[in-house]
Design an enzyme around this catalytic site. Structure first.
Site, PDB file in Angstrom:
ATOM      1  N   ASP A 252       0.863  -1.177   0.000  1.00 30.79           N
ATOM      2  CA  ASP A 252       0.000   0.000   0.000  1.00 30.79           C
ATOM      3  C   ASP A 252       0.904   1.232   0.000  1.00 30.79           C
ATOM      4  O   ASP A 252       2.134   1.132   0.077  1.00 30.79           O
ATOM      5  CB  ASP A 252      -0.979  -0.030   1.179  1.00 30.79           C
ATOM      6  CG  ASP A 252      -2.208   0.836   0.895  1.00 30.79           C
ATOM      7  OD1 ASP A 252      -2.146   1.669  -0.034  1.00 30.79           O
ATOM      8  OD2 ASP A 252      -3.229   0.692   1.590  1.00 30.79           O
TER       9      ASP A 252
HETATM   10  C1  BGC Z   1      -5.110   3.137   0.238  1.00 31.60           C
HETATM   11  C2  BGC Z   1      -5.290   2.169  -0.886  1.00 31.60           C
HETATM   12  C3  BGC Z   1      -5.136   2.848  -2.215  1.00 31.60           C
HETATM   13  C4  BGC Z   1      -3.801   3.571  -2.257  1.00 31.60           C
HETATM   14  C5  BGC Z   1      -3.524   4.257  -3.571  1.00 31.60           C
HETATM   15  C6  BGC Z   1      -3.877   3.973   0.073  1.00 31.60           C
HETATM   16  O1  BGC Z   1      -3.801   4.968   1.045  1.00 31.60           O
HETATM   17  O2  BGC Z   1      -5.071   2.438   1.464  1.00 31.60           O
HETATM   18  O3  BGC Z   1      -6.544   1.561  -0.776  1.00 31.60           O
HETATM   19  O4  BGC Z   1      -5.256   1.925  -3.250  1.00 31.60           O
HETATM   20  O5  BGC Z   1      -3.775   4.521  -1.218  1.00 31.60           O
HETATM   21  O6  BGC Z   1      -4.321   5.330  -3.795  1.00 31.60           O
END
Ligand code: BGC
Length: 753
Positions: free
Chosen positions: A280
């Site tokens: 993530d």
């Molecule tokens: C979130 C994800 C997301 C990623 C990219 C993160 O903060 O937890 O769900 O896909 O950001 O935007």
């Protein structure tokens, strides 16, 4: 050709060969790559432009692409922009490797569908698959080939703002939805330029963060994980999802992004996942804050755990070479990760044509079409849950004189809901407009009535992605206008609830009631004595015990997406009879959380009549039952269940059972019912849940009509993970409950021999 070669060729052609099995094109490329170029493929960057969910945005992206230091981008969209990005890679980098282009398309691309917690309430897998197909068609028309969805985290704590992004509390329903979404995004052929690679997230257990606070720790027994929290991810993997994203939380003390048990032992070895794993947003770097060492340490830890791609943090890019030199990781481990990323590019057809998602003519044909918007309206009305129909106020006559009141009644900024960065709130249909479209002969007058909240701090926090809450400085004047409008109407429709950014990422709340400003508005409106229907918007279950007691009807509409107003009007005026059912339990108060239908019975269950009893598992101040149970939802009509029967009452562990029930529409409207089947394992070696959802079917019944609904219990449905984590069924008695929600009382029994 000998038989082995022939067989391999056949497997390759039919796509049945494992992704980590060698693809000649990928192997040939790997042969040519330097260590630095391999590391480059593990680097995912965002040049900004979308929503940045961490404190960093990537810099010098173009330079890095040219240097072969980037495997993929997100936050870039539009066929021309994507073409430019691919051109930089193809024309300027040594090996001309195309880029993955990712995005968060959580509930629709530009045609924004209801938030996922809403669409899960439809219990309609065809619809959910269709929405994912449309999202893929729109997103790929805009250059995107990789989607950070489905988010499948089981959530039993509505304080957690991200409960809005998933399918609620139940692993059985959640698994069905996970696979429908993967099928929808990926289609039957990833080479088709109208499909995109899905990414199941967030592995794992992210919905169980302590105290419902985002990014917090998770500590859970393996038995609970395997039985309740992990099946949803596995369902996505079984459906063929191409990639997976790790979560921010730790599991057994090791953050997911560095957790070898999770990524390698469970995901790859036990479940046979063959795709690639992405972190993530900066979650590798965050392992430093978690206390696991410096950036080089945690990057090595992540790679060794089996993680392939580093989102934004550049820990891989900046430290892995050094770690190879110091013997902390091997080049082989980097090659393996790189192979997985390249394989994904191969599966998407990017090596054949890096510009296959950059067709300039597509956006106009595929995005925001009338057909797509029609699906959005359909999805929205099917996601609404009728919580109460006091005096059968609903549906309203299309000729009524209506006071349409509330901070969300004529509002575009909150219709799309959280995590809709690719949608445009200004394209959404506000409720007032929807009423005019659907009931042009109704006499509708509008007043705002109250601010979403009068609290400027909360407003500021909800306004991070644009204005969601505007505070009028004279709340008394707003109330007076509302009263004035209400006094001239036959009926009041109050549209109230949460602003869209009251839920979502980093939007946890400890107080789940309506904001004070809106509570006050409802009290004032109640005093008018006029019939009232409340249209309630939220990204999560709320504590609305007081509101549920009001002499008013309530329809829960979540954040309904681009067609909000039209869909709400369809239901309010009876063009569609609501059929949604809650997929997460609604607590009476925050103190009851976590609360869910499949909890354990305990050795000292509370009395069934809810009267407090000393030395039982209950509270002094509130009884155990939730406000609204899982699976709950009314209709304008009534359904009666009768004649529950099983085709056998004794089974072996290889036999299925057919459960049948007659359902009659006994009311005055045609309508749909979701028939739900719950199973209780009466005796087993580890404590069983009270009951568990094991089947459901949505049926349409004309008024007066009866249908027999049959559901099948297979041997798999009787199995659970025992204390040795073996998936088994144990002989003994089972109880089957069938009905309209998780309190279903029609009961039958059978014995597994
Ligand atoms: C979130 C994800 C997301 C990623 C990219 C993160 O903060 O937890 O769900 O896909 O950001 O935007």
């Amino acid at each position: 050709m000998n038989r082995i070669v022939l067989y391999t060729v056949l497997l390759l052609l039919t796509g049945k060969i494992a992704a980590q099995d060698r693809i000649p094109k990928v192997e040939a490329l790997l042969e040519k790559m330097t260590l630095e170029e391999k590391i480059g493929q593990l680097n995912l960057l965002t040049p900004g432009g979308g929503i940045a969910t961490g404190s960093v945005v990537s810099e010098n992206v173009e330079k890095k692409i040219k240097a072969g230091q980037v495997g993929g981008l997100f936050g870039v969209a539009g066929p021309e922009k994507v073409r430019q990005a691919q051109e930089i890679a193809i024309k300027n980098s040594r090996l001309k490797i195309p880029l993955l282009i990712g995005s968060d398309i959580i509930h629709g691309y530009k045609t924004t569908f209801p938030i996922p917690l809403g669409t899960s309430s439809s219990w309609d897998m065809d619809l959910i698959q269709k929405m994912a197909e449309v999202a893929a068609k729109e997103a790929t028309a805009d250059g995107i080939n990789w989607n950070f969805s489905p988010m499948v985290d089981i959530a039993r704590d509505p304080r957690w703002g991200r409960i809005s992004e998933g399918a609620g509390e139940d692993p059985y329903l959640g698994s069905a939805i996970a696979s429908a979404m993967v099928r929808g995004y990926q289609g039957s052929d990833l080479m088709d330029a109208r499909t995109m690679m899905a990414c199941v997230k967030h592995l794992a257990l992210y919905g169980a963060v302590e105290a419902g606070r985002d990014y917090n720790s998770v500590d859970m027994s393996k038995v609970k994980m395997y039985n309740q929290y992990l099946p949803v991810y596995k369902a996505a993997i079984d459906a063929g999802v191409g990639s997976a994203m790790t979560s921010f939380n730790d599991i057994d003390g090791v953050p997911a992004s560095g957790n070898k048990w999770l990524i390698t032992d469970l995901l790859r070895k036990q479940w046979g996942f063959e795709g690639f794993v992405v972190s993530d947003y900066t979650s590798i770097n965050e392992m430093t804050a978690h206390g696991l060492g410096n950036l080089q340490d945690v990057s090595a830890l992540a790679l060794k755990a089996g993680l392939d791609m580093d989102m934004v943090g550049e820990g891989f890019l900046t430290t892995l070479k050094k770690s190879v030199e110091e013997g902390k990781v091997t080049e082989e481990e980097i090659t393996t990760a790189c192979r997985r990323v390249l394989t994904a590019k191969h599966q998407l057809g990017l090596f054949n044509d890096p510009y296959r998602y950059s067709d300039k003519s597509r956006p106009a044909k595929d995005i925001l079409t009338a057909e797509n918007r029609k699906l959005a309206r359909e999805a929205a009305k099917r996601s609404f849950v009728l919580l109460k129909n006091y005096n059968n106020t609903l549906p309203l006559q299309k000729t009524s004189t209506i006071a349409l009141i509330g901070p969300l009644a004529n509002n575009k900024n909150n219709m799309l809901g959280t995590w809709a960065p690719t949608g445009d709130p200004q394209l959404s249909v506000p409720v007032l407009e929807g009423f005019k479209n659907v009931a042009p002969k109704a006499h509708v007058t509008y007043a705002k009535g109250a601010n979403i909240t009068d609290n400027p701090d909360l407003a500021e926090r909800a306004n991070v992605f644009g204005t969601r809450v505007e505070i009028d400085t004279d709340p008394e004047a707003l109330l007076n206008q509302a009263l004035n409008v209400a006094s001239k109407a036959d009926v009041i429709v109050a549209v109230i609830g949460e602003a869209s950014e009251f839920s979502g990422e980093a939007a946890s709340r400890t107080n789940l009631s309506l904001p004070a400003s809106q509570k006050k508005l409802l009290k004032v409106l109640e005093k008018t004595g006029k019939p009232m229907a409340i249209v309630l918007m939220s990204g999560r279950p709320l504590t609305i015990e007081e509101e549920l007691d009001l002499p008013a009807s309530i329809v829960q509409v979540w954040h309904p997406g681009i067609e909000a107003g039209n869909a709400i009007a369809d239901v309010i005026f009876g063009d569609y009879n609501p059929s949604g059912k809650l997929t997460a339990t609604w607590p009476r108060n925050v103190g009851q959380i976590p609360i869910y239908h499949s909890s354990k019975i305990t050795g000292r269950p509370a009395p069934k009549d809810n009267n407090h009893q000393k030395f039982k598992s209950n509270y002094l101040d509130v009884h155990n039952d939730p406000l609204l149970v899982f699976g709950y939802g009314l209709s304008y009509t009534d359904f009666a269940y009768s004649n529950l029967r099983l085709n056998k009452t004794e089974v072996s562990d290889r036999e299925s059972i057919t459960v049948s029930v007659d359902v009659t529409n006994t009311g005055d409207f045609d309508g749909e019912e979701t028939v739900q089947l719950y199973l209780k394992d009466v005796v087993r070696s580890i404590t069983p849940p009270k009951r568990q959802l094991k089947g459901f079917k949505k049926v349409f019944l004309n008024k007066g009509e009866t249908k027999t609904v049959s559901l099948t219990l297979t041997p798999e449905h009787l199995k659970f993970y025992n204390s040795e984590l073996k998936f088994i069924a144990e002989p003994g008695d089972f109880e089957v409950f069938v009905g309209t929600d998780s309190n279903a009382e029609h009961k039958a029994e059978f014995t597994l021999n």
